[in-house]
Design a protein around this motif. Structure first.
Motif, PDB file in Angstrom:
ATOM      1  N   ILE B 264       3.110  -3.606  13.159  1.00 47.55           N
ATOM      2  CA  ILE B 264       3.850  -3.427  11.902  1.00 47.55           C
ATOM      3  C   ILE B 264       4.677  -4.672  11.667  1.00 47.55           C
ATOM      4  N   ARG B 266       7.535  -6.512   9.653  1.00 45.08           N
ATOM      5  CA  ARG B 266       8.699  -6.149   8.831  1.00 45.08           C
ATOM      6  C   ARG B 266       9.281  -7.395   8.197  1.00 45.08           C
ATOM      7  N   HIS B 268      12.471  -8.425   5.431  1.00 43.33           N
ATOM      8  CA  HIS B 268      13.562  -7.923   4.597  1.00 43.33           C
ATOM      9  C   HIS B 268      13.272  -8.295   3.146  1.00 43.33           C
ATOM     10  N   ILE B 434       9.316   0.684   1.883  1.00 41.77           N
ATOM     11  CA  ILE B 434      10.595  -0.009   2.088  1.00 41.77           C
ATOM     12  C   ILE B 434      11.589   1.037   2.559  1.00 41.77           C
ATOM     13  N   ASP B 435      12.272   0.738   3.639  1.00 41.84           N
ATOM     14  CA  ASP B 435      13.165   1.766   4.172  1.00 41.84           C
ATOM     15  C   ASP B 435      14.580   1.649   3.594  1.00 41.84           C
ATOM     16  N   VAL B 439      14.136  -2.976   4.263  1.00 37.56           N
ATOM     17  CA  VAL B 439      13.149  -3.724   5.033  1.00 37.56           C
ATOM     18  C   VAL B 439      11.761  -3.233   4.633  1.00 37.56           C
ATOM     19  N   SER B 441       7.756  -2.893   5.212  1.00 38.11           N
ATOM     20  CA  SER B 441       6.871  -2.869   6.379  1.00 38.11           C
ATOM     21  C   SER B 441       5.423  -2.951   5.926  1.00 38.11           C
ATOM     22  N   TYR B 442       4.660  -3.745   6.663  1.00 39.07           N
ATOM     23  CA  TYR B 442       3.218  -3.814   6.430  1.00 39.07           C
ATOM     24  C   TYR B 442       2.528  -3.422   7.719  1.00 39.07           C
TER      25      TYR B 442
END
Lengths: 477, 468
Positions: B264, B266, B268, B434-435, B439, B441-442
């Motif tokens: 994963i 991450r 920003h 996006i959390d 951030v 995440s891919y």
């Protein structure tokens, strides 16, 4: 089968689900929906079959191919075969007819009593069997081992004339020549050697008893020598020169009266497929086609095996005895391959050897700091010696004593070389020279196909094929 | 020039009386040309480049083979506590007569009766012609199997090493003599089991019955690879009854499922949104992540316990070096065991050790072109570097040789293209969200596996010593 499998995977999926409390679908369960990509059935037996690829295939129209040659008077020196019981070696009586002086002699009783008079002798490496200048009073047959024939060189030093081995003989002149002669070479054992020898006295003793033998030898002594070239072919008389007005010789080219005919041999088998399998299970691969593909691969492997090993036309057996040489020391050295190239020197096409023998040759090269160049053969990089590619074939067998052979061939009908024989245009032909015929369906609903491949190989003139024998591949130095 | 030197001296006292603009100040106006982020972990990845990739559409690939009866000669593993060495009982099933023998207790009994032998270099273990009364396992070291040559001298049959065994014929109960002599090359540890011990167990347990059954299986018609025979007749004369035949397949063929390497990534959102000139931050992050994933993929293709080339090779296709270092003789031996060897793969230090051995013999194998790059070669087969092949702490490594391609029944790479969000063949990047901390995440995944279609497509030269 498919049903059984899916049940199995279901069970697996169920178990893992219980164990782990999955949040999503497991791969095992997902696979029950997905198709598995399948390979076609694989088979370890398939090899490159270079011999089949490299031989030029000639159409043998009537199922047979006759090799017409010039008439030859050569009485080839045959090889003698032995039987051994324990350490006791005896020559097979009928095999004595391979000696030039006894050629065509059929009296088995006389031959048997002759065979009984041979005495067995053992020599170690380096021992002299006969020395040059000694009186030549016996005929030697080599039962097992290698012997160097050493003559006098131009300036008195020693020069190697050749290597003799199993089945070879020397000194057979004493059977016909009455006068005393001397050995004009030294025979030195290279390995442990077992020989059988027959003294002139024993010979003459028997000669006195057997009328037929005496008669035969007298006839051989008086045999007129016919004009022939170095290959034993009947000479084509001609004159060369410029001066004078000599009478020119009249000539004609005589042919062999009974030329050899090669009949096509066959490798065949009956392929059976149940009609249920042939009808239903055909996605994505056709079942019959796959069965046929593998059967044909096996047949082609068998075909190559026969081309090398068949006792009638196989290359290992069909080579002329004068075209066989032995390794000088044991392992296949560059020297030995040079020697082989000197034997098939007219446009050699390729070497053929077992891959392990090629590796042994590579070892000998590396020991000498020689790196043979690779040559391009139909897009493949092949090791070569003096520019002649060395092709691997596992059909040249390795004996349990770890010896094998190197073959050197000239190919092509134009070059008077080695050719493969087949016949195309046969009924139900599937590949050139290979047919698949439907035989019928039995009461048990089994479909049978007859799969046949027709082939043979012919050596057009003897010097198209040379063999290096007794190649030791495990010899450690 | 010396003036400026004075200036510099003075400059250090901060009282700088420059006559022109300093470079430090000038750089405040200029743009710095920047490299993209660099990474040492990137290697040529020859294996990934040269493997032909085959589509595994349903996520799995089944290798169908002709049925084999071959009782594969496996290798045995041992445990040691201090200098005391024991064979693992279950491992005894690798011995052909004990294949699939169900009773663990009997195997434990057998394992406990092995005796340990320590031999020095060049000592004789067994002599040809003597009665074969033991089965031997080689625990550590190298031994040579020597047969009798054509003219009574010795001929090398093979080299046995860690985990190999010989003399398993004693299980069948027939009295035989050794057909070969075995001599050690290096200091060697062996385990030996006497015939008497086996005979005793044969009488007491179901062992005898099982061995009998295994003998019957191996007596079935087969070719030298252990494949069920395809009967053919050859010849010309007469009207013989032709053999009827069919090609039997393996009933439980091996299936290779695609393995996955994923991570994963991450970023920003602040970074992803703002700092994108001249390089796209996310793209660079992604590029390096993909490079690392590809390196990992090659590592797995070599080392994975299930499909990695080092572990997936047939025990009969593994040979050991004759002396220790990788010599031309060893590579000849390795190449001679298969047709169409496409590539040799070795650690760069192994290649250097091989180069030393060549130079010692006065050999210079010419380099060949591979993808426009000159690389070392032996007998025309490119010898390619791959740092994924491990070097043990005793300084030994392996050399891999293979034939490639599905048409030639070689080694193939498996992947699936056309997966959702694919950015490279068999590799996809999926946006995960996006959390609460902003951030992004891919999920970066690549799916792959490798299959060996027939055992002789892949060979390994083991115990290659690269030091000294």
């Amino acid at each position: 089968m498919t049903v059984l499998q899916s049940i199995g995977s279901n069970e697996q999926a169920g178990q893992s689900g219980d164990d782990q409390q999955r949040l999503s679908l497991g791969t095992a369960a997902a696979r029950n929906l997905a198709t598995t990509t399948k390979s076609v059935p694989q088979m370890q037996e398939i090899t490159s079959r270079w011999l089949l690829k490299l031989l030029p295939w000639v159409q043998a129209g009537g199922g047979a191919y006759r090799v017409n040659r010039r008439l030859s008077y050569a009485v080839g020196d045959g090889r003698v075969t032995f039987v051994s019981t324990g350490s006791q070696v005896q020559v097979i009586p009928a095999e004595l007819a391979e000696l030039p002086a006894l050629r065509g002699f059929g009296d088995v009783n006389a031959l048997r009593s002759l065979a009984d008079r041979f005495v067995q002798q053992e020599f170690g490496p380096g021992d002299l069997i006969v020395s040059r200048g000694q009186q030549a009073d016996r005929v030697f047959l080599i039962a097992h081992g290698k012997v160097n024939k050493i003559g006098a060189g131009e300036y008195g030093e020693e020069t190697v004339l050749g290597v003799l081995a199993d089945g070879d003989h020397f000194g057979s002149e004493i059977i016909t020549d009455a006068g005393t002669t001397q050995w004009d070479f030294t025979a030195k054992a290279l390995t442990n050697v077992t020989v059988l020898s027959l003294t002139r006295q024993a010979m003459q003793q028997l000669n006195g008893q057997a009328e037929a033998l005496r008669e035969h030898i007298r006839r051989m002594q008086n045999l007129p020598r016919k004009a022939q070239n170095s290959h034993g072919e009947a000479a084509i008389e001609m004159a060369a020169g410029h001066d004078g007005e000599p009478v020119l010789p009249g000539t004609f080219v005589d042919y062999e009266q009974t030329p050899r005919e090669y009949e096509l041999s066959v490798a065949q088998t009956v392929l059976r497929v149940h009609s249920r399998v042939a009808d239903l299970y055909n996605k994505p691969m056709n079942q019959v086609e796959q069965q046929l593909r593998l059967t044909i691969e096996a047949l082609r492997e068998r075909q190559e095996h026969e081309l090398v090993n068949n006792h009638d036309f196989g290359l290992l057996y069909n080579a002329d005895l004068n075209q066989r040489i032995y390794t000088r020391t044991g392992p296949p050295t560059p020297d030995d391959l040079d020697e082989l190239l000197a034997l098939v020197w007219k446009e050699p096409s390729f070497f053929l050897a077992h891959p392990r023998a090629i590796a042994a040759f590579g070892r000998e090269c590396s020991r000498r700091g020689v790196y043979p160049q690779m040559v391009d053969a139909g897009g493949h990089q092949m090791p070569a010696w003096r520019g002649v590619p060395i092709f691997p074939s596992n059909k040249i067998e390795i004996s349990d004593k770890r010896t094998t052979s190197f073959l050197l061939l000239r190919t092509g009908e134009q070059n008077q070389g080695v050719i493969g024989l087949h016949q195309t245009g046969i009924p139900d032909e599937y590949e050139p020279g290979l047919s698949v015929r439907f035989m019928g369906i039995s009461e048990q609903a089994i479909i049978s196909y007859l799969v046949s491949a027709y082939y043979s190989a012919a050596v057009l003139v003897p010097d198209a094929l040379g063999i290096l024998e007794n190649v030791e591949i495990g010899r450690e130095n | 020039m010396w003036k400026s030197a004075v200036r510099t001296d003075a400059g250090s006292t901060e009282e700088e009386q420059r006559l022109s603009l300093s470079t430090g100040a000038a750089r405040k106006l200029a743009t710095t040309t920047k490299s993209v982020p660099q990474m040492q972990g990137v290697s040529p990845r020859w294996l990934l480049r040269l493997l032909p990739w085959v589509e595994a559409e349903g996520g799995a690939y089944r290798v169908n083979r002709r049925r084999t009866y071959a009782v594969g000669d496996g290798r045995l593993t041992v445990t040691n506590t201090g200098a005391d060495i024991r064979v693992i009982p279950q491992e005894l099933r690798e011995l052909p007569p004990l294949r699939s023998f169900p009773d663990d207790n009997v195997l434990g009994e057998l394992a406990s009766r092995f005796e340990q032998l320590e031999l020095g270099p060049d000592e004789i273990v067994v002599t040809a012609g003597h009665p074969a009364d033991r089965v031997y396992l080689v625990v550590r070291g190298k031994v040579r199997q020597l047969g009798q040559g054509e003219y009574g001298d010795e001929t090398l049959l093979g080299v046995l090493t860690d985990g190999d065994f010989f003399g398993d014929g004693v299980f069948t109960g027939n009295t035989n003599t050794w057909p070969f002599t075995v001599r050690t090359t290096t200091p060697t540890t062996l385990l030996a089991l006497r015939r008497q011990e086996i005979d005793r167990l044969r009488e007491q347990s179901p062992l005898g019955e099982h061995i009998q059954k295994n003998n019957e299986i191996s007596a079935k018609k087969q070719n030298k690879h252990g494949e069920a025979a395809i009967e053919t007749a050859a010849g010309h004369d007469g009207e013989p009854v032709l053999p009827g035949t069919f090609v039997d397949y393996e009933l439980a063929p091996r299936e290779y499922e695609l393995s996955v390497a994923q991570t994963i990534l991450r970023v920003h959102t602040r970074v992803a949104d703002l700092y994108n000139e001249p390089m796209n931050q996310v793209q660079q992050q992604l590029r390096l992540t993909i490079e690392a994933l590809r390196e990992r993929q090659e590592h797995e293709l070599v080392n994975n316990r299930s499909f990695g080339l080092l572990h997936n090779a047939d025990p009969r296709q593994r040979i050991s070096t004759r002396t220790g270092p990788p010599t031309p003789d060893d590579l000849d031996e390795l190449i001679s065991r298969r047709r169409k060897s496409r590539l040799l793969l070795a650690h760069p230090r192994t290649i250097a050790a091989f180069g030393r051995q060549c130079s010692q013999r006065g050999l210079y194998p010419p380099p060949v072109q591979e993808h426009g790059q000159p690389v070392a070669s032996w007998r025309g087969v490119p010898l390619l570097p791959c740092d994924k092949i491990p070097i043990s702490d005793r300084g030994t490594s392996s050399i891999i040789v293979m034939r490639v391609g599905a048409e030639d029944q070689g080694v193939i790479g498996l992947r699936q293209t056309g997966i959702p969000d694919e950015v490279e063949p068999g590799l996809n990047v999926r946006f995960m969200g996006i959390d609460e901390r902003a951030v992004m995440s891919y999920l970066v995944s690549t799916y792959y596996s490798a299959a060996v279609l027939v055992p002789d497509a892949l060979g390994i030269l083991e115990h290659v010593e690269i030091g000294g």
